[in-house]
Structure formats: structure tokens, C-alpha cells
Design an enzyme around this catalytic site. Structure first.
Site, PDB file in Angstrom:
ATOM      1  N   CYS A   2      25.766   5.650  20.740  1.00  0.00           N
ATOM      2  CA  CYS A   2      26.720   4.783  21.415  1.00  0.00           C
ATOM      3  C   CYS A   2      25.946   3.866  22.354  1.00  0.00           C
ATOM      4  O   CYS A   2      24.792   4.114  22.669  1.00  0.00           O
ATOM      5  CB  CYS A   2      27.708   5.600  22.226  1.00  0.00           C
ATOM      6  SG  CYS A   2      28.537   6.845  21.235  1.00  0.00           S
ATOM      7  N   ARG A  27      24.477  -0.179  18.172  1.00  0.00           N
ATOM      8  CA  ARG A  27      24.327   1.258  18.412  1.00  0.00           C
ATOM      9  C   ARG A  27      25.547   2.052  17.957  1.00  0.00           C
ATOM     10  O   ARG A  27      25.510   3.284  17.906  1.00  0.00           O
ATOM     11  CB  ARG A  27      24.105   1.516  19.911  1.00  0.00           C
ATOM     12  CG  ARG A  27      22.911   0.801  20.481  1.00  0.00           C
ATOM     13  CD  ARG A  27      22.787   1.109  21.944  1.00  0.00           C
ATOM     14  NE  ARG A  27      22.446   2.497  22.150  1.00  0.00           N
ATOM     15  CZ  ARG A  27      21.203   2.967  22.139  1.00  0.00           C
ATOM     16  NH1 ARG A  27      20.201   2.164  21.948  1.00  0.00           N
ATOM     17  NH2 ARG A  27      20.977   4.250  22.331  1.00  0.00           N
ATOM     18  N   TRP A  74      29.919   5.310  18.495  1.00  0.00           N
ATOM     19  CA  TRP A  74      29.670   5.828  17.144  1.00  0.00           C
ATOM     20  C   TRP A  74      30.152   7.274  17.212  1.00  0.00           C
ATOM     21  O   TRP A  74      29.542   8.109  17.879  1.00  0.00           O
ATOM     22  CB  TRP A  74      28.179   5.750  16.809  1.00  0.00           C
ATOM     23  CG  TRP A  74      27.866   6.184  15.412  1.00  0.00           C
ATOM     24  CD1 TRP A  74      27.906   5.404  14.297  1.00  0.00           C
ATOM     25  CD2 TRP A  74      27.472   7.492  14.968  1.00  0.00           C
ATOM     26  NE1 TRP A  74      27.563   6.147  13.194  1.00  0.00           N
ATOM     27  CE2 TRP A  74      27.297   7.428  13.566  1.00  0.00           C
ATOM     28  CE3 TRP A  74      27.255   8.719  15.611  1.00  0.00           C
ATOM     29  CZ2 TRP A  74      26.909   8.524  12.801  1.00  0.00           C
ATOM     30  CZ3 TRP A  74      26.879   9.814  14.843  1.00  0.00           C
ATOM     31  CH2 TRP A  74      26.713   9.705  13.461  1.00  0.00           C
ATOM     32  N   ASN A 100      26.756   8.528  26.353  1.00  0.00           N
ATOM     33  CA  ASN A 100      26.054   8.470  25.067  1.00  0.00           C
ATOM     34  C   ASN A 100      25.285   9.775  24.934  1.00  0.00           C
ATOM     35  O   ASN A 100      24.513  10.126  25.815  1.00  0.00           O
ATOM     36  CB  ASN A 100      25.092   7.278  25.054  1.00  0.00           C
ATOM     37  CG  ASN A 100      24.200   7.281  23.825  1.00  0.00           C
ATOM     38  OD1 ASN A 100      24.585   7.786  22.766  1.00  0.00           O
ATOM     39  ND2 ASN A 100      23.012   6.723  23.950  1.00  0.00           N
ATOM     40  N   GLY A 101      25.514  10.502  23.840  1.00  0.00           N
ATOM     41  CA  GLY A 101      24.826  11.781  23.641  1.00  0.00           C
ATOM     42  C   GLY A 101      25.818  12.813  23.150  1.00  0.00           C
ATOM     43  O   GLY A 101      26.911  12.474  22.685  1.00  0.00           O
ATOM     44  N   GLU A 480      12.349   3.420  -0.199  1.00  0.00           N
ATOM     45  CA  GLU A 480      12.808   2.470   0.806  1.00  0.00           C
ATOM     46  C   GLU A 480      13.778   1.453   0.199  1.00  0.00           C
ATOM     47  O   GLU A 480      14.816   1.146   0.781  1.00  0.00           O
ATOM     48  CB  GLU A 480      11.596   1.779   1.457  1.00  0.00           C
ATOM     49  CG  GLU A 480      11.903   0.664   2.427  1.00  0.00           C
ATOM     50  CD  GLU A 480      12.777   1.069   3.605  1.00  0.00           C
ATOM     51  OE1 GLU A 480      13.002   2.266   3.826  1.00  0.00           O
ATOM     52  OE2 GLU A 480      13.264   0.155   4.302  1.00  0.00           O
ATOM     53  N   LYS A 484      17.645   0.957   1.355  1.00  0.00           N
ATOM     54  CA  LYS A 484      18.150  -0.347   1.810  1.00  0.00           C
ATOM     55  C   LYS A 484      19.414  -0.713   1.042  1.00  0.00           C
ATOM     56  O   LYS A 484      20.403  -1.138   1.609  1.00  0.00           O
ATOM     57  CB  LYS A 484      17.055  -1.392   1.586  1.00  0.00           C
ATOM     58  CG  LYS A 484      16.951  -2.475   2.580  1.00  0.00           C
ATOM     59  CD  LYS A 484      16.168  -2.155   3.817  1.00  0.00           C
ATOM     60  CE  LYS A 484      16.521  -0.871   4.504  1.00  0.00           C
ATOM     61  NZ  LYS A 484      15.619  -0.450   5.518  1.00  0.00           N
ATOM     62  N   GLU A 487      22.446   1.673   1.972  1.00  0.00           N
ATOM     63  CA  GLU A 487      23.026   1.625   3.316  1.00  0.00           C
ATOM     64  C   GLU A 487      23.857   0.375   3.586  1.00  0.00           C
ATOM     65  O   GLU A 487      24.801   0.431   4.367  1.00  0.00           O
ATOM     66  CB  GLU A 487      21.989   1.888   4.422  1.00  0.00           C
ATOM     67  CG  GLU A 487      21.023   0.798   4.721  1.00  0.00           C
ATOM     68  CD  GLU A 487      20.035   1.171   5.825  1.00  0.00           C
ATOM     69  OE1 GLU A 487      20.427   1.801   6.811  1.00  0.00           O
ATOM     70  OE2 GLU A 487      18.857   0.798   5.698  1.00  0.00           O
ATOM     71  N   HIS A 503      11.808  15.132 -16.136  1.00  0.00           N
ATOM     72  CA  HIS A 503      12.080  16.484 -15.643  1.00  0.00           C
ATOM     73  C   HIS A 503      13.517  16.629 -15.168  1.00  0.00           C
ATOM     74  O   HIS A 503      13.818  17.503 -14.365  1.00  0.00           O
ATOM     75  CB  HIS A 503      11.076  16.835 -14.545  1.00  0.00           C
ATOM     76  CG  HIS A 503       9.667  16.782 -15.038  1.00  0.00           C
ATOM     77  ND1 HIS A 503       9.112  17.782 -15.796  1.00  0.00           N
ATOM     78  CD2 HIS A 503       8.721  15.818 -14.943  1.00  0.00           C
ATOM     79  CE1 HIS A 503       7.873  17.446 -16.126  1.00  0.00           C
ATOM     80  NE2 HIS A 503       7.620  16.247 -15.614  1.00  0.00           N
ATOM     81  N   LYS A 602      22.398   1.946  14.676  1.00  0.00           N
ATOM     82  CA  LYS A 602      20.976   1.615  14.649  1.00  0.00           C
ATOM     83  C   LYS A 602      20.095   2.729  15.205  1.00  0.00           C
ATOM     84  O   LYS A 602      19.150   3.149  14.575  1.00  0.00           O
ATOM     85  CB  LYS A 602      20.773   0.335  15.450  1.00  0.00           C
ATOM     86  CG  LYS A 602      19.338  -0.138  15.538  1.00  0.00           C
ATOM     87  CD  LYS A 602      18.905  -0.728  14.236  1.00  0.00           C
ATOM     88  CE  LYS A 602      17.480  -1.233  14.255  1.00  0.00           C
ATOM     89  NZ  LYS A 602      16.988  -1.402  12.872  1.00  0.00           N
TER      90      LYS A 602
HETATM   91  O1  M6R Z   1      14.262   4.084  15.218  1.00  0.00           O
HETATM   92  P1  M6R Z   1      13.714   4.901  14.110  1.00  0.00           P
HETATM   93  O2  M6R Z   1      12.649   4.196  13.327  1.00  0.00           O
HETATM   94  O3  M6R Z   1      13.235   6.253  14.552  1.00  0.00           O
HETATM   95  O4  M6R Z   1      14.927   5.127  13.127  1.00  0.00           O
HETATM   96  C1  M6R Z   1      14.799   5.958  12.009  1.00  0.00           C
HETATM   97  C2  M6R Z   1      15.944   5.749  11.052  1.00  0.00           C
HETATM   98  O5  M6R Z   1      17.163   6.051  11.664  1.00  0.00           O
HETATM   99  C3  M6R Z   1      16.010   4.318  10.517  1.00  0.00           C
HETATM  100  O6  M6R Z   1      14.808   3.934   9.927  1.00  0.00           O
HETATM  101  C4  M6R Z   1      17.146   4.176   9.472  1.00  0.00           C
HETATM  102  O7  M6R Z   1      16.838   4.918   8.336  1.00  0.00           O
HETATM  103  C5  M6R Z   1      17.400   2.710   9.130  1.00  0.00           C
HETATM  104  N1  M6R Z   1      18.804   2.427   9.191  1.00  0.00           N
HETATM  105  C6  M6R Z   1      16.980   2.326   7.768  1.00  0.00           C
HETATM  106  O8  M6R Z   1      17.215   0.994   7.466  1.00  0.00           O
END
Ligand code: M6R
Length: 607
Positions: A2, A27, A74, A100-101, A480, A484, A487, A503, A602
Site C-alpha cells: 500500500c 503500490r 493493495w 502499510n504492512g 522473464e 511479462k 502479468e 519430458h 509494484k
Molecule cells: O523490487 P523487487 O525487484 O524486489 O521486486 C521483485 C518482484 O516483485 C518484481 O520483479 C515483479 O516480479 C515484477 N512485477 C515483474 O515485472
């Protein structure tokens, strides 16, 4: 996850609160709210949905008052709803809180508070906090917050106001980020610097268990016993523009285009005639000789960059490396000793699981090295050594420039360790150096042809499942690319190592299944082509990503995306840009909110 903000000044508090929250919406964005104190009366306005729902309401129903707190959520405990939105108010009295937490012992506290006569309206863990503060309140908000936090377990950044103790915000952090912005006649709190950057460049970066008493005249940072902490003012050097879209339709597209600069900035000062060096780095050859094992630990995209790090360190320094997901590593029994080197990778430097691993390993005495993008982040402050990716603020939830700069840093670490160990030949060093330096212009070439990917995206947008295949570092890149795509487009996607297909996963291939094959690893190219022939024979429609000029049997592919030829080790950086663009255009084709994909946030500051 958050975002929280707070303001004490001379202007209408909601002006900053809404603006600050808009900079923190990355966030969390399932609901938002503010509380404003005016003449001892606290008014709370909160709404489910995007921040615009709240700001539209406040445009019509203006809230006067120069002291306030705000929150963008969030959801963890309780669905996104008006009731579960923050701020939360004590059922007795006037204490109002943003958080936040996660309060881990909230059930127990809730039960106890109910026995004391408090009532609860929401399903959140947070609602215990204002009630607990009220329970301890005897006319001094700071003292009540201290007493309440003594009973809290879990993580929290809190902003608290009280109508009976007006003209101040009391804030505290433990395992959740919080900064204080120091203005002229106005003081701010926020989860992150972008919220305050248009108002002040002078900030305090709070550490765990530090309390802050925020007034118009400034901020006093205090220990729980009320003694003053002499806090250094941190001067923010980047400009407010860095946290704006700058003419692009989304932060993601802007950040994709910033990659040439981000890589240039990341390389600056790290390569010279004497090879690779890192400012303030204290890892020596003796340290490396004494290391019993190297772990790279991270989450999500940063974990994928870590996989590249393993290849680079093993290749150039001949030191074995294990890579692990932070949330797994912390709960297994890893063989960490005081001779272990832990490398954490984190864009934000705040990810809860990665931070927990760092702290656990430090307790055992391991040497720690953090790769992070955020100066002053918790991980950067707690690790023994830090290498910064100089990507600038990354706002879009989907990581782009942070990833490519992390991969660059991973190669630099491999080179640096190789230098120390004497295992990196001059020839390899020179070759890699040149390849890294050329990356910005190679990325520009990919960006210049982005329309081609827009066309491929039109095909992908109709799919429900997409597969990514690669071998060697292309497998790490496939992971990766797949992340991408899923998400931001919500298309189900999987990444497999080319050789693993037979396999099991090949059972998923049927007529028309889309398979994206990465072909940047020269030695493995023919093997990959064989894997593609196999899926093609089972009806797959294939899209290859290959170097310009490479001779490939085009009949095996329905489409080939060509990328500029670069050294194999850095190819994932260039190819990643194509995959980012592919995900971006696919999400755009589907009309999705690219910067704020569903269910995500994020900075993952809860585990
Ligand atoms: O801030 P961080 O690099 O530790 O974050 C790690 C992941 O949460 C972050 O890379 C997440 O997978 C992204 N949304 C990917 O695009």
C-alpha cells in the site's frame, strides 16, 4: 504494497494527499482514502476502486483542513471495499490511522479489544491499530502510538492523527518503508520519495522502530523512549520528471524507451582501463577465496536476472552459484555460514522476502551484496556492499529497465569476480566490455522497429496460452518474457527449457498453439531449431527471436523477429526489449491498464 502519505502544513491537506497518492498508486490501487483534521474534528473519505473515485468526490465535497493522512490500498485482509479501505478510525474517540504492512497478531488483539468494549467494522488487520492507540491514549498521541506498537507483531508503516491532539501526524515504521519530506512550513510523510519530490528534495529515510513527530515546523525523529535521533537529511538528486510519463501513454512504454540511458548510466564509472570496479566495494580476492558458497536470492523479475548472474559468475569467475526464490530460500534450511556470500537482487530494495533473507543471512555472519535500484532503500542500507542499477525510478508494475540493468550488473559482477580470481582472460574481458558498451545503441535499433512487434501482438492478443522456449541464458530470458506477458495481458503463459519439452510439456501443444522460441545462443541454436520442428510437427505456430543475419530454416517459423547481433552473454538484454514490447502491445490490443495490472502492486512489502 500500500502507499501512505501524510501532511501538516498551511495549505489544504487534500491537495498534497491526492497528488502524493497519485505518485504512489503503483503500490496498490484497489481503493483509496484520506482523513483530514480541522479544528479538532477528523473527517474520513474513502472509496473502493481507483484514486480517481476519491479525488472526484473531494472535488465536489471539499475538505478543509491543513493536517491529514492518505492511503492507496493493495488488499491483504478483506476484499477491496469502502469499509475495508483506509484510513481506519477508532470506534471510541478520534484516532485515525493509515497502515502499510500486515499486523500478524491482529486476531488476538481484536478479541482482546472487543473485550475492552471496542467495535470493529472492517475485515482488516489494520483496524486494531487505531483502537489500540486509543486504549493507551492519555492526551499524548506519540506516547500512545509507542505503547500500541509494543503490542504489534508483523510489519507496519503507520501514519496517525488525532482530533484531540491536533496539528501533528505521528508516524513509525517497522519492516515497511517510510520517508519524511521536509518543506518550508510544511512537512510530509510518504511510503516513497516520488510522492514528495515536487515539494521538497530534503528527506529523512526512516529506519525500523524510528518514530516521527510531524508538525508544520519540521519533523522530530524519536526513539520509543522519546529521546531524539540525530537524523541525516538525504538530498534527492533525481528530478520530478523522472516520476512522470513524459508524453508516453504509460510508464511501461516510457521505461522501455529509457533503457539505453539506464544502461549507459549503470555502466558509467564501473569500467575503466583497469577493468571493472565498484565504488565503495570491499569484497577482496581473499574474501572470495574464503567463500564456501554463493547464493543469489530474489523474487520475480529480479530472480530471472539472478539466473543470468549464475551463468556470468560461473563462466567468468569459475565459482559455483545457486540461485533461489527468496520466499522459498527463507523457509528451507539453506547451508548459510559466515563464509557464505549472499547476493540479493531487488529493484525496490524493499521486497519483504528478499529483505528477510538478507537479515537472516547477516545474523549468521554471511557476507552480503545487494543489487538494487533505489538509493536509501532498506536493502541498500542493510547490505554490506551495494551495487546500484542506475535505472531511475521505475513506476510501471511490469519491470523493464530494472531488469535489463540488473542483467548488465550481473555480467559486471561476473567480470569483477573473474578479475579477482584471475580466471577472466584479457580477451574475454575486452569482448564483454565492448558488448556491454554497445548495448544502448543495439536497444535503440530494437526500439526503431517496434511496429513489427505491434503486428505480432495482434496475433498473441487472441490467444489463451503462449509458450516460451529457450536454452542456456535464453531459458532465463524465456521465464522473464513469459512473466511479462502474463502479468499485463492475463494470457496464460509458460516458459520451458527447450530440452525439457519432451519430458512432459509437449503434451500441451496442439493445432495453433503459439510458441515463442529464443535463438540467441549460437551454440544451442540448432538444438533449439530441432525443438521447434518438434512442436511445429504437432501443430504449433512458431515465432522465433533470432539475430539479424543468422541463417535459419525460415520454413520452421511462422514469423521471425530479428534483433541486432550481439555477444551471446548480453543477448538477453536486447531480446528482452522485444519481449517487453510484445507484452506491452498485446496488453494494449486487449485494452488493459498496462501500468496497473489486476491483482498486482509494484513493491511487494508483505510476504
Ligand atoms: O523490487 P523487487 O525487484 O524486489 O521486486 C521483485 C518482484 O516483485 C518484481 O520483479 C515483479 O516480479 C515484477 N512485477 C515483474 O515485472
Amino acid at each position: 504494497m500500500c502507499g501512505i502519505v501524510g501532511y501538516v502544513g498551511k495549505k489544504r491537506a487534500t491537495n498534497f494527499l491526492i497528488d502524493g497518492l497519485s505518485k504512489l498508486e503503483y503500490r496498490g490501487y484497489d481503493s483509496a482514502g484520506v482523513a483530514v483534521e480541522n479544528d479538532g474534528k477528523v473527517t474520513v473519505v474513502k472509496h473502493k476502486g481507483r484514486l480517481s473515485n476519491l479525488s472526484d468526490d473531494l472535488d465536489k465535497n471539499v475538505l478543509e483542513g491543513t493536517v491529514g493522512i492518505g492511503h492507496t490500498r493493495w488488499a491483504t485482509h478483506g476484499e477491496p471495499s469502502d469499509i475495508n479501505s483506509h484510513p481506519h478510525k477508532s470506534s471510541k474517540g478520534n484516532i485515525t490511522v493509515v497502515h502499510n504492512g500486515i499486523i500478524e497478531n491482529y486476531l488476538e488483539l481484536r478479541k482482546w479489544l472487543k473485550e475492552q468494549g471496542y467495535e470493529f467494522k472492517s475485515q482488516t488487520d489494520t483496524e486494531v491499530v487505531p483502537n489500540l492507540i486509543h486504549y493507551y491514549y492519555e492526551g499524548d498521541l506519540f506516547k500512545a502510538v509507542v505503547k500500541a506498537t509494543e503490542r504489534l507483531e508483523g510489519s507496519y508503516a503507520l501514519g496517525v492523527i488525532c482530533g484531540d491532539d491536533p496539528d501533528k501526524v505521528v508516524a513509525v515504521r517497522k519492516d515497511s518503508p517510510l520517508i519524511v519530506g521536509l518543506g518550508e512550513g510544511e512537512t510530509f510523510i510518504a511510503s516513497d520519495i516520488p510522492a514528495v519530490i515536487s515539494y521538497t528534495r530534503n528527506v529523512y529515510l526512516l529506519d525500523d522502530n524510528e518514530f516521527v513527530l510531524v508538525t508544520r515546523d519540521g519533523a522530530e525523529v524519536l526513539n520509543s523512549d522519546g529521546s531524539k535521533i540525530d537524523k541525516e537529511v538525504y538530498k534527492v538528486t533525481w528530478s520530478a520528471d523522472a516520476a512522470e510519463k513524459g508524453g508516453y501513454d504509460s510508464f511501461m512504454m516510457k521505461e522501455i524507451h529509457e533503457q539505453p540511458k539506464a544502461i549507459r548510466d549503470t555502466l558509467t564509472g564501473k569500467i575503466s582501463n583497469n577493468g571493472v570496479s565498484f565504488e565503495g566495494f570491499n569484497l577482496t580476492k581473499e574474501d572470495l577465496d574464503g567463500v564456501d558458497r554463493v547464493y543469489i536470492v530474489a523474487c520475480g523479475t529480479a530472480y530471472h536476472a539472478g539466473l543470468m548472474g549464475k551463468v556470468a559468475i560461473e563462466k567468468f569467475a569459475k565459482i559455483p552459484v545457486e540461485v533461489d526464490i527468496a520466499s522459498e530460500f527463507r523457509y528451507r534450511e539453506p547451508l548459510v555460514t559466515n563464509k557464505t556470500l549472499l547476493i540479493t537482487v531487488s529493484q525496490s530494495g524493499e521486497t519483504a522476502d528478499t529483505l528477510a533473507v538478507l537479515r537472516d543471512c547477516k545474523k549468521i555472519g554471511a557476507k552480503t551484496l545487494a543489487i538494487t535500484n533505489v538509493v536509501g532503500s532498506t536493502i541498500s542500507r542493510e547490505a554490506d556492499n551495494v551495487i546500484y542499477t542506475m535505472a531511475g525510478p521505475e513506476i510501471a508494475v511490469a519491470s523493464t529497465k530494472a531488469y535489463t540493468t540488473q542483467v548488465v550488473v550481473m555480467n559486471l559482477i561476473g567480470m569483477y569476480f573473474g578479475q579477482l580470481m584471475g580466471s577472466l582472460t584479457n580477451e574475454s574481458a575486452k569482448e564483454l566490455e565492448e558488448a556491454l558498451t554497445l548495448l544502448p545503441e543495439k536497444i535503440e535499433e530494437v526500439l526503431a522497429k517496434k511496429e513489427e512487434l505491434e503486428e505480432v501482438a495482434k496475433i498473441l492478443a487472441k490467444e489463451q496460452d503462449v509458450f516460451f522456449l529457450g536454452r542456456g541464458v535464453d531459458y532465463a530470458l524465456a521465464l522473464e518474457g513469459s512473466l511479462k506477458l502474463k502479468e499485463i495481458t492475463y494470457i496464460h503463459s509458460e516458459a520451458y527449457a527447450g530440452g525439457e519439452l519432451k519430458h512432459g510439456p509437449i503434451a500441451l501443444i496442439e493445432e495453433g498453439t503459439k510458441v515463442i522460441a529464443l535463438l540467441t545462443q549460437t551454440k544451442l541454436r540448432e538444438k533449439m531449431v530441432s525443438n521447434i520442428v518438434e512442436v511445429k510437427a504437432r501443430g504449433a505456430e512458431t515465432i522465433g527471436v533470432a539475430y539479424e543475419g543468422d541463417e535459419i530454416d525460415e520454413s520452421v517459423f511462422n514469423k521471425i523477429v530479428r534483433i541486432p547481433k550481439v555477444l551471446n552473454m548480453v543477448a538477453p538484454v536486447v531480446a528482452a526489449v522485444s519481449l517487453q514490447l510484445l507484452a506491452y502491445y498485446t496488453a494494449k490490443e486487449k485494452n488493459f491498464d498496462i501500468d496497473k495490472p489486476r491483482n498486482l502492486a509494484k513493491s511487494v512489502t508483505v510476504e
